[in-house]
Write a protein that holds these residues in place. Structure first.
Motif, PDB file in Angstrom:
ATOM      1  N   ALA A 189     -21.577 -25.539 -20.355  1.00 59.51           N
ATOM      2  CA  ALA A 189     -22.110 -24.333 -19.711  1.00 59.51           C
ATOM      3  C   ALA A 189     -22.557 -24.636 -18.281  1.00 59.51           C
ATOM      4  N   LYS A 190     -23.182 -25.815 -18.095  1.00 58.19           N
ATOM      5  CA  LYS A 190     -23.621 -26.195 -16.759  1.00 58.19           C
ATOM      6  C   LYS A 190     -22.410 -26.468 -15.863  1.00 58.19           C
ATOM      7  N   ASP A 191     -21.397 -27.147 -16.409  1.00 51.65           N
ATOM      8  CA  ASP A 191     -20.188 -27.429 -15.629  1.00 51.65           C
ATOM      9  C   ASP A 191     -19.513 -26.134 -15.187  1.00 51.65           C
ATOM     10  N   GLU A 192     -19.453 -25.181 -16.105  1.00 48.11           N
ATOM     11  CA  GLU A 192     -18.819 -23.893 -15.794  1.00 48.11           C
ATOM     12  C   GLU A 192     -19.614 -23.159 -14.716  1.00 48.11           C
ATOM     13  N   CYS A 193     -20.938 -23.237 -14.838  1.00 50.18           N
ATOM     14  CA  CYS A 193     -21.808 -22.602 -13.846  1.00 50.18           C
ATOM     15  C   CYS A 193     -21.586 -23.212 -12.462  1.00 50.18           C
ATOM     16  N   MET A 194     -21.488 -24.535 -12.401  1.00 53.41           N
ATOM     17  CA  MET A 194     -21.269 -25.225 -11.127  1.00 53.41           C
ATOM     18  C   MET A 194     -19.923 -24.864 -10.523  1.00 53.41           C
ATOM     19  N   GLU A 195     -18.893 -24.791 -11.358  1.00 47.82           N
ATOM     20  CA  GLU A 195     -17.558 -24.435 -10.870  1.00 47.82           C
ATOM     21  C   GLU A 195     -17.546 -23.021 -10.300  1.00 47.82           C
ATOM     22  N   THR A 196     -18.265 -22.125 -10.986  1.00 50.41           N
ATOM     23  CA  THR A 196     -18.351 -20.741 -10.510  1.00 50.41           C
ATOM     24  C   THR A 196     -19.061 -20.688  -9.165  1.00 50.41           C
ATOM     25  N   ALA A 197     -20.147 -21.451  -9.032  1.00 56.00           N
ATOM     26  CA  ALA A 197     -20.896 -21.485  -7.775  1.00 56.00           C
ATOM     27  C   ALA A 197     -20.041 -22.046  -6.652  1.00 56.00           C
ATOM     28  N   LYS A 198     -19.314 -23.113  -6.943  1.00 53.93           N
ATOM     29  CA  LYS A 198     -18.443 -23.707  -5.932  1.00 53.93           C
ATOM     30  C   LYS A 198     -17.377 -22.723  -5.463  1.00 53.93           C
ATOM     31  N   ALA A 199     -16.797 -22.018  -6.433  1.00 51.35           N
ATOM     32  CA  ALA A 199     -15.753 -21.043  -6.080  1.00 51.35           C
ATOM     33  C   ALA A 199     -16.317 -19.896  -5.262  1.00 51.35           C
ATOM     34  N   GLN A 200     -17.488 -19.454  -5.642  1.00 51.28           N
ATOM     35  CA  GLN A 200     -18.108 -18.323  -4.947  1.00 51.28           C
ATOM     36  C   GLN A 200     -18.443 -18.638  -3.503  1.00 51.28           C
ATOM     37  N   PHE A 201     -18.861 -19.880  -3.252  1.00 53.52           N
ATOM     38  CA  PHE A 201     -19.277 -20.242  -1.901  1.00 53.52           C
ATOM     39  C   PHE A 201     -18.284 -21.153  -1.177  1.00 53.52           C
TER      40      PHE A 201
END
Length: 204
Positions: A189-201
């Motif tokens: 869940a944390k990895d997915e959250c980080m990937e989403t944040a990276k993609a967003q920014f």
């Protein structure tokens, strides 16, 4: 502190810098009177905090300090009106707001507190970045009005660069907040959250 708060601060700074031409400075006597009043008000505000305890006292003291800091910057801007002194007013407001917001975070714990602090930092970065961009744009426009078409083109480029730098600073600050939020999760869940944040920014 949230994205709405950040945007509100940015809008407020924009309005502050869009004011008309610089007014004539106040007299030295009026300036000194203003300094004395600020000192008196600060002492009274700080004394009013003495009845509070714990973090409420800390917040109250930071609010008193912030009020004094902003008042001094505003007085300086009235005494010596310029883009620079108006910029310092915006910086003083950003720093005062941050100090109080950070102190309020002490009422929290764990990741909630960490996110609160990062949001406060992001709001400060946003406010300062917008203030700097506004000042640079004002300087560039003033230069453009006095120079040749070639110089005006250069000034326009400098203004655009200032806005670009401000946008980059704000995105980096918001990305830091997003990463901090991910610390509330674990494993996949944390990895997915980080990937989403990276993609967003745009950090992929």
């Amino acid at each position: 502190m949230n994205k709405l708060s950040i945007n509100v601060i940015a809008i407020a700074l924009g309005l502050a810098f869009s004011a008309g031409s610089m007014a004539e400075g106040i007299s030295k006597t009026a300036y000194q009177t203003g300094k004395d009043k600020i000192t008196t008000d600060y002492k009274a505000d700080k004394a009013g905090c003495e009845s509070l305890s714990g973090n409420k006292n800390d917040i109250c003291v930071e609010e008193a300090k912030g009020k004094e800091r902003v008042a001094n910057a505003e007085l300086e801007a009235r005494y010596k009106p310029s883009r620079e002194t108006r910029y310092e007013v915006s910086v003083a407001k950003a720093e005062a707001t941050y100090a109080v917001a950070k102190e309020r975070c002490d009422d929290m714990a764990g990741n909630t507190k960490d996110v609160c602090v990062k949001e406060a930092e992001a709001a400060q970065v946003t406010a300062k970045a917008d203030a700097k961009a506004q000042m640079k744009t004002g300087e560039a426009n003033a230069t453009a009005n006095e120079k040749t078409s070639e110089a005006r083109t250069k000034a326009s480029g400098e203004s655009a660069e200032a806005r670009k730098d401000a946008a980059a600073d704000k995105r980096d600050a918001e990305y830091t907040v997003a990463k901090e939020r991910c610390d509330a999760f674990a494993g996949g869940a944390k990895d997915e959250c980080m990937e989403t944040a990276k993609a967003q920014f745009g950090k992929l």
